[in-house]
Enzyme design. Structure first.
Site, PDB file in Angstrom:
ATOM      1  N   LYS A   1      37.964  31.879  36.184  1.00  7.61           N
ATOM      2  CA  LYS A   1      37.035  30.751  36.147  1.00  7.61           C
ATOM      3  C   LYS A   1      36.894  30.223  34.708  1.00  7.61           C
ATOM      4  CE  LYS A   1      33.131  30.717  38.688  1.00  7.61           C
ATOM      5  NZ  LYS A   1      31.733  30.951  39.083  1.00  7.61           N
TER       6      LYS A   1
ATOM      7  N   GLU B   1      41.407  41.079  31.088  1.00  5.09           N
ATOM      8  CA  GLU B   1      42.590  41.619  31.772  1.00  5.09           C
ATOM      9  C   GLU B   1      43.507  40.498  32.236  1.00  5.09           C
ATOM     10  OE1 GLU B   1      39.163  44.438  33.077  1.00  5.09           O
ATOM     11  OE2 GLU B   1      39.406  42.331  32.569  1.00  5.09           O
TER      12      GLU B   1
ATOM     13  N   GLY C   1      32.499  35.517  42.306  1.00  2.32           N
ATOM     14  CA  GLY C   1      33.875  36.019  42.351  1.00  2.32           C
ATOM     15  C   GLY C   1      34.224  36.710  43.653  1.00  2.32           C
ATOM     16  N   ARG C   2      33.351  37.627  44.099  1.00  4.07           N
ATOM     17  CA  ARG C   2      33.668  38.406  45.302  1.00  4.07           C
ATOM     18  C   ARG C   2      33.526  37.582  46.580  1.00  4.07           C
ATOM     19  NH1 ARG C   2      29.301  40.119  42.652  1.00  4.07           N
ATOM     20  NH2 ARG C   2      27.242  40.098  43.593  1.00  4.07           N
TER      21      ARG C   2
ATOM     22  N   GLU D   1      29.259  45.750  44.897  1.00  4.73           N
ATOM     23  CA  GLU D   1      28.904  44.942  43.731  1.00  4.73           C
ATOM     24  C   GLU D   1      27.676  44.087  44.050  1.00  4.73           C
ATOM     25  OE1 GLU D   1      31.931  43.419  40.577  1.00  4.73           O
ATOM     26  OE2 GLU D   1      31.561  41.704  41.891  1.00  4.73           O
TER      27      GLU D   1
ATOM     28  N   HIS E   1      43.827  61.426  60.281  1.00  2.04           N
ATOM     29  CA  HIS E   1      44.575  62.550  59.708  1.00  2.04           C
ATOM     30  C   HIS E   1      44.205  62.765  58.245  1.00  2.04           C
ATOM     31  CE1 HIS E   1      47.249  62.852  63.231  1.00  2.04           C
ATOM     32  NE2 HIS E   1      46.988  61.562  63.326  1.00  2.04           N
TER      33      HIS E   1
ATOM     34  N   LYS F   1      32.281  46.994  29.631  1.00  3.63           N
ATOM     35  CA  LYS F   1      33.135  46.020  28.936  1.00  3.63           C
ATOM     36  C   LYS F   1      32.756  45.924  27.457  1.00  3.63           C
ATOM     37  CE  LYS F   1      33.207  42.598  32.604  1.00  3.63           C
ATOM     38  NZ  LYS F   1      33.049  41.181  32.859  1.00  3.63           N
TER      39      LYS F   1
END
Length: 560
Positions: free
Chosen positions: A214, A220, A274-275, A361, A392, A517
């Site tokens: 954005k 990153e 964001g999410r 979050e 399993h 961060k």
């Protein structure tokens, strides 16, 4: 009407439920499931979906009390405030309007008094036009070759949602046909291994890179973008960037500075978290490049169908509301902090990781929206795997260890059916046999008496006993098309919002991601000065100093 600063736990409705827990402790699902009227009242159908929550540790009375809690929390008002574009994300002073991203063209959804739907559709139309140019081969790379491979760079919400949808569509017959000869990959991690994996086998001449950030400042994402820019320019020269890289961003100045043509930047807005951004250009652009806009539009329509149901259906028949209230019941009253998301569909293998972010979050908060410390737990620990793989892996604990409420998600019609001659059932029927059996195994369990009747030896009876009374719910989808994927996404997004509205927290900020961060910035500066000037480690505790020393002594990073 409770004042906005009161905690929900101070209301009569909350205290009533606290007292009701004692009644529920005296029940067992074995008995509750014999009441057909109760079970029937706990089934909901909407737009081809069937929800069955009869295996929750709840009676009809429990549901009534939960609906009273919703009223005490002013849930319907809070849902309306969200759809009306009020700034319900108060700590960031923003509207929360991911529903506008998939609204029909003629809808009116306002943020700060302005209808945002035309802006949304301007971007969608631009994506449609651009993706068709790339897919048809009328837009070519620097050497004149069509761009058939796409790498989308983004992290968190810019990655998990689009990856979930991409994985779900990969085997859908319609989407599969549309994606012939194309590849879509996602680069998220700052780890250079992720870069190596993404570019492995790809040719820069046929690769388009979509940079999703954005602000165009995400550490990153921008380092990965510079790394792939280097990969492209090393092979094709600096002028190739404008042909091979596009952006999903609102910071056009930085986009241009990076070397990307601002005309090839696709916008999204501050009212999209964001999410919650998979239905914006963040997801729609890479997915349209892979599958074509018409397939992705069906995904948006599926989500929109649930949005309309959520906004207009009375709470007692409202699927996301009921799911959210049951989660509050499990977490805050029955004391079950985790939830397993168990889709009996390999195509949904990336669903749990996406919902993990959407839920944890959003609702992993310790204070109310007004900043008051909460005297109760919020949020769920979400995890999951597709069935039958999970059986399993961790089902042992779910059956005989801790109680973990489970969401079973089943699909009636397989994307890729297989019928082998001589087999008792089709492969999909074999899968779905487990989908139907597991919830009953959890609910009923197996008693020592049953085991004695089966002549199980005495010393093994305790080990083979299943207590049962373990809650789950089942959601059955007619098939897994782009439309159904949209429905599933929106159900979980709104369910999470409902939990937050009831708990009285802000589900739309994420201050908890900031501190690590900030501390990483100190470490980054130290690594730079230690490597370039050999400066000694300063300002870290004994433990971190020891680890950093070991890292610097033995790592083979090149000197700057």
């Amino acid at each position: 009407m409770a004042s906005s600063t009161a905690l929900i736990s101070d209301t009569e409705a909350w205290k009533d439920l606290k007292g009701h827990v004692e009644d529920i402790k005296k029940t067992h699902l074995r008995d509750l499931m014999t009441d057909a009227n109760r079970c029937q009242s706990m089934m909901m159908e909407f737009d081809g979906l069937l929800l069955d929550y009869s295996r929750q540790r709840a009676t009809v009375e429990t549901v009534d009390k939960l609906l009273n809690l919703a009223k005490a929390a002013q849930l319907t008002e809070k849902i309306s405030r969200m759809f009306n574009g009020e700034h319900i994300n108060s700590t960031e002073n923003r509207s929360v309007l991911h529903v506008a991203l998939r609204a029909p063209k003629d809808a009116v959804i306002k943020a700060d008094g302005k209808n945002v739907v035309p802006e949304v559709w301007n971007v969608l139309d631009k994506i449609k036009e651009f993706s068709e140019k790339i897919r048809s081969g009328s837009w070519v790379g620097a050497t004149g070759k069509p761009l058939k491979d796409v790498i989308a760079i983004g992290i968190g919400g810019s990655f998990l949602g689009p990856l979930f949808v991409h994985t779900a569509l990969q085997t859908d017959p319609e989407a599969l046909e549309s994606a012939k000869g194309r590849q879509l990959r996602f680069l998220a991690n700052i780890d250079p291994v992720d870069v190596a994996r993404n570019i492995n086998g790809l040719n820069p001449e046929t690769t388009l890179v979509v940079v999703v950030s954005k602000t165009f400042t995400t550490a990153e994402t921008m380092l990965n973008a510079r790394t792939l820019r280097e990969w492209i320019t090393a092979a094709l020269g600096a002028s190739a960037v404008a042909k091979h890289m596009v952006a999903v961003s609102t910071n056009l100045t930085l986009v241009e500075k990076f070397g990307i043509d601002p005309n090839n930047a696709f916008a999204f807005w501050d009212w999209v978290g964001g999410r919650y951004s998979v239905c914006s250009a963040v997801g729609v652009l890479p997915l349209s490049l892979q599958y074509g806009f018409s397939v992705v539009e069906k995904f948006l329509k599926g989500a929109s169908s649930i949005d309309q149901h959520f906004q207009s259906t009375p709470i007692e028949k409202n699927i996301p509301v009921l799911l959210g209230l049951l989660s509050v019941w499990n977490v805050s009253f029955l004391g079950y902090p985790a939830r397993a998301i168990l889709p009996y569909s390999q195509a949904l293998e990336k669903f749990a990781p996406h919902i993990q972010q959407v839920s944890m979050e959003s609702n992993g908060k310790g204070v109310s929206i007004d900043g008051l410390p909460l005297p109760f737990e919020t949020g769920e620990i979400d995890f999951g795997e597709p069935g039958t793989n999970g059986q399993h892996s961790f089902y042992q604990l779910i059956h005989q260890g801790r109680v973990i409420p489970c969401d079973f998600i089943g699909i009636v019609k397989s994307q890729q059916p297989v019928y082998l001659k001589g087999e008792v059932v089709s492969n999909h029927d074999e899968l779905m046999s487990n989908f139907f059996a597991q919830p009953d195994a959890l609910a009923y369990g197996k008693t020592p008496e049953q085991l004695q009747k089966e002549n199980v030896s005495e010393n093994l009876i305790p080990h083979k006993t299943f207590s049962g009374n373990r809650p789950s719910l089942s959601l059955l989808l007619p098939e897994l098309t782009a439309y159904n994927v949209g429905q599933l996404l929106a159900i979980y997004e709104h369910r999470v919002a409902v939990q937050g509205f009831v708990w009285g927290i802000n589900s739309f900020d994420q201050w908890g991601v900031e501190l690590g961060k900030v501390l990483a910035t100190h470490v980054r500066k130290q690594l730079h000065s230690s490597r370039t000037q050999g400066t000694t480690l300063e300002g870290f505790n004994y433990s971190t100093t020891t680890l950093l020393k070991r890292y610097l002594e033995t790592s083979s990073e090149p000197q700057m």
